[in-house]
Design a protein around this motif. Structure first.
Motif, short mmCIF file in Angstrom:
data_model
loop_
_atom_site.label_atom_id
_atom_site.label_comp_id
_atom_site.label_asym_id
_atom_site.label_seq_id
_atom_site.Cartn_x
_atom_site.Cartn_y
_atom_site.Cartn_z
N LEU A 53 0.83 -1.21 0.00
CA LEU A 53 0.00 0.00 0.00
C LEU A 53 0.86 1.26 0.00
CD1 LEU A 53 -2.82 -1.01 2.49
CD2 LEU A 53 -3.05 -0.62 0.02
N ALA A 54 1.93 1.23 0.76
CA ALA A 54 2.84 2.39 0.79
C ALA A 54 3.45 2.64 -0.58
CB ALA A 54 3.93 2.17 1.83
N ARG A 55 3.82 1.57 -1.27
CA ARG A 55 4.40 1.73 -2.61
C ARG A 55 3.37 2.27 -3.60
NH1 ARG A 55 9.27 -1.55 -3.50
NH2 ARG A 55 9.82 -2.50 -1.53
N LEU A 56 2.14 1.77 -3.50
CA LEU A 56 1.09 2.24 -4.41
C LEU A 56 0.76 3.70 -4.21
CD1 LEU A 56 -1.42 -0.76 -4.36
CD2 LEU A 56 -0.11 0.06 -6.33
N THR A 57 0.84 4.17 -2.98
CA THR A 57 0.45 5.55 -2.71
C THR A 57 1.64 6.51 -2.62
OG1 THR A 57 0.49 5.17 -0.31
CG2 THR A 57 -1.60 4.78 -1.45
N SER A 58 2.86 6.02 -2.83
CA SER A 58 4.03 6.86 -2.65
C SER A 58 4.03 8.09 -3.55
CB SER A 58 5.31 6.05 -2.86
OG SER A 58 5.41 5.63 -4.20
N ALA A 59 3.49 7.97 -4.73
CA ALA A 59 3.47 9.14 -5.64
C ALA A 59 2.53 10.23 -5.14
CB ALA A 59 3.05 8.69 -7.03
N LEU A 60 1.58 9.86 -4.29
CA LEU A 60 0.62 10.83 -3.77
C LEU A 60 1.09 11.52 -2.50
CD1 LEU A 60 -2.58 8.60 -4.16
CD2 LEU A 60 -1.73 10.35 -5.74
N GLN A 61 2.11 10.97 -1.88
CA GLN A 61 2.56 11.49 -0.59
C GLN A 61 3.42 12.72 -0.73
OE1 GLN A 61 4.33 8.23 1.59
NE2 GLN A 61 2.62 6.90 1.11
#
Length: 61
Positions: A53-61
């Motif tokens: 989940l962290a990898r999937l959302t990393s671009a949004l962080q």
């Protein structure tokens, strides 16, 4: 504790900068170890799900 590293691309000119980055890379290798499939399979499921989940959302962080 697990440390995650993300990659980026950068184009730089200059031998001094490149040499210094090679030193940084060598330092990372010195303190790193290989993550085997067996190691990964032995990780708790909750940890691998959160990692994904962290990898999937990393671009949004």
């Amino acid at each position: 504790m697990t440390t995650r590293h993300f990659e980026t691309s950068l184009m730089v000119r200059g031998r001094t900068f490149v040499d210094r980055m090679r030193e940084v890379e060598a330092g990372y290798r010195k303190v790193s170890r290989e993550l085997t499939l067996s190691d990964w399979n032995n990780e708790p499921r909750s940890k691998t799900v959160l990692d994904g989940l962290a990898r999937l959302t990393s671009a949004l962080q």
